[in-house]
Design an enzyme around this catalytic site. Structure first.
Site, PDB file in Angstrom:
ATOM      1  N   HIS A  43      18.249  -7.920   9.202  1.00 12.18           N
ATOM      2  CA  HIS A  43      18.278  -8.650   7.923  1.00 12.18           C
ATOM      3  C   HIS A  43      18.800  -9.885   7.942  1.00 12.18           C
ATOM      4  CE1 HIS A  43      22.796  -7.938   8.365  1.00 12.18           C
ATOM      5  NE2 HIS A  43      22.598  -6.628   9.022  1.00 12.18           N
TER       6      HIS A  43
ATOM      7  N   CYS B  26      23.001  -2.761  12.962  1.00 14.19           N
ATOM      8  CA  CYS B  26      21.797  -3.523  12.644  1.00 14.19           C
ATOM      9  C   CYS B  26      21.730  -4.896  13.523  1.00 14.19           C
ATOM     10  CB  CYS B  26      21.969  -3.917  11.203  1.00 14.19           C
ATOM     11  SG  CYS B  26      21.684  -2.582  10.168  1.00 14.19           S
TER      12      CYS B  26
END
Length: 411
Positions: free
Chosen positions: A331, A350
């Site tokens: 992201h 992440c």
């Protein structure tokens, strides 16, 4: 800068969590046991967007109440869609004049035995965005079963796409059900099924699909007895096309991501991966969802302050691409200093790319997001974490062909 992406099949928003990152659902994976299924089965007390039915609700009646509301500010956009069907269908509805509520149009009813997604974005009094993504399923007639499937009909996907079925009831006669699902392709390749427990059946070829492959899935489950006295109801044909090849290699040690198209290196991007105590999974992961903006909240995965609130709550994470069911995302990140990317790992699991608040098409995250398809492969190497499980998202490429085929009920 942009906030709305006009791309077919693109999700608007989601609630989830990741390192220094997000809120509303489950979180990024780590080697410390942080492997909570994203999707937010509970509601955070900090949620600003209230959705009815609850996220993950099952057996919703066709005339059941569907509503999205905010206590203040205003709803910017709401989309309720029947997904994982032969043809996605949007539920007609409208936002109220005061901007506080969305409801379906008069006379609109939900379909039986269907899965729905709800995507909403709201603005507070200061113009700050917050996002939420939920799903629910409607009632299935008694003594019947249904398989909810990926990918969407008529979609164009990456070469790593795995056809995945999730059943609403445990399947006892797995051979009969697997035999009733026929997957063919042009050009032809061998495709084998693999069962993960009694409620999930995935299909894949030996190697990634070739670009341009046309895949057809014939569902002949109607009246197939999946369990004693429980019969299927689906009889339909769906299909999808495989687009160009894109495989991206994240090196957690070097803090880089190499993006390759058709085997050729296109670009090397600086990244940040999981911090030493919240590392990123190694292995091959497949993009399963795209969100132009989403929310991530540490409270949903145990990262709480003494007052119970999340250590972080970022309501407008841009350019989010889901890699696992347990919450690993690739992201955009606008809150970390730009010098972080390419030099340090600071996330809760992440993979982050530099971005700007609101999401910039010219940022590394925006560049990659615009060039990503559902079904693209992202492989992480040189992390100190374990390899991602084959049933975590579409992680089946982490299993060799012999073991994959051994998981078929037809062998």
């Amino acid at each position: 800068m942009r906030h709305v992406l006009k791309r077919a099949g693109l999700g608007i928003a989601a609630a989830m969590t990741c390192a220094g990152l997000m809120a509303g659902l489950a979180g990024c994976t780590s080697d410390g046991g942080l492997d909570i299924g994203i999707g937010g089965k509970g509601r955070s007390p900090e949620d600003t967007i209230r959705v009815t039915p609850d996220d993950g609700a099952k057996g919703v009646a066709p005339d059941g109440r569907v509503e999205v509301r905010v206590p203040s500010g205003r709803l910017e956009r709401v989309k309720v869609v029947k997904v994982e069907d032969s043809q996605p269908v949007e539920v007609p509805g409208a936002i109220s004049e005061d901007g506080l509520r969305w409801r379906p149009a008069a006379g609109a009813r939900l379909a039986l035995a269907a899965k729905y997604s709800v995507d909403a974005v709201a603005l507070d009094a200061h113009g700050r965005r917050s996002a939420r993504h939920t799903t629910f399923t409607t009632a299935v007639p008694e003594h019947r079963f249904i398989g909810y499937f990926k990918p969407e009909n008529r979609s164009t996907v990456g070469t790593g796409m795995i056809v995945s079925f999730g059943f609403n009831r445990p399947i006892e006669n797995r051979a009969a059900v697997e035999r009733a699902i026929r997957i063919t392709s042009r050009p032809a390749v061998e495709v084998s099924g693999h069962w993960f427990g009694k409620e999930r059946l995935d299909f894949r070829p030996r190697a990634y699909w070739q670009p341009g492959t046309e895949v057809t899935v014939d569902l002949r489950l109607r009246d197939v007895e999946g369990a004693p006295g429980v019969y299927g109801i689906q009889h339909k044909t769906i299909g999808f096309t495989v687009g160009r090849s894109q495989v991206s290699r994240v090196d957690a040690e070097k803090h880089t991501m190499e993006v390759r198209r058709d085997g050729e290196l296109v670009k090397t991007l600086p990244i940040t991966a999981g911090a030493p105590k919240t590392t990123t999974y190694n292995g091959k992961m497949v993009v399963t969802e795209l969100f132009d903006v989403t929310r991530m909240n540490g409270a949903t995965v145990g990262f709480k302050k003494k007052d119970g609130k999340g250590e972080y709550d970022i309501k407008d994470v841009p350019h989010a691409m889901r890699l696992t069911d347990s919450g690993t995302f690739l992201h955009g990140n606008y809150w970390a200093p730009r010098s972080t990317f390419g030099t340090a790992n600071v996330s809760h699991g992440c993979v982050g790319l530099h971005d700007e608040k609101g999401g910039s098409e010219d940022s590394p995250a925006g560049w990659f997001f615009e060039r990503t398809l559902i079904g693209d492969v992202v492989e992480v190497v040189n992390s100190t974490d374990r390899k991602v499980s084959p049933d975590n998202g579409l992680g089946g490429w982490n299993m060799d062909w012999a073991h994959w085929r051994a998981g078929s009920a037809l062998r």
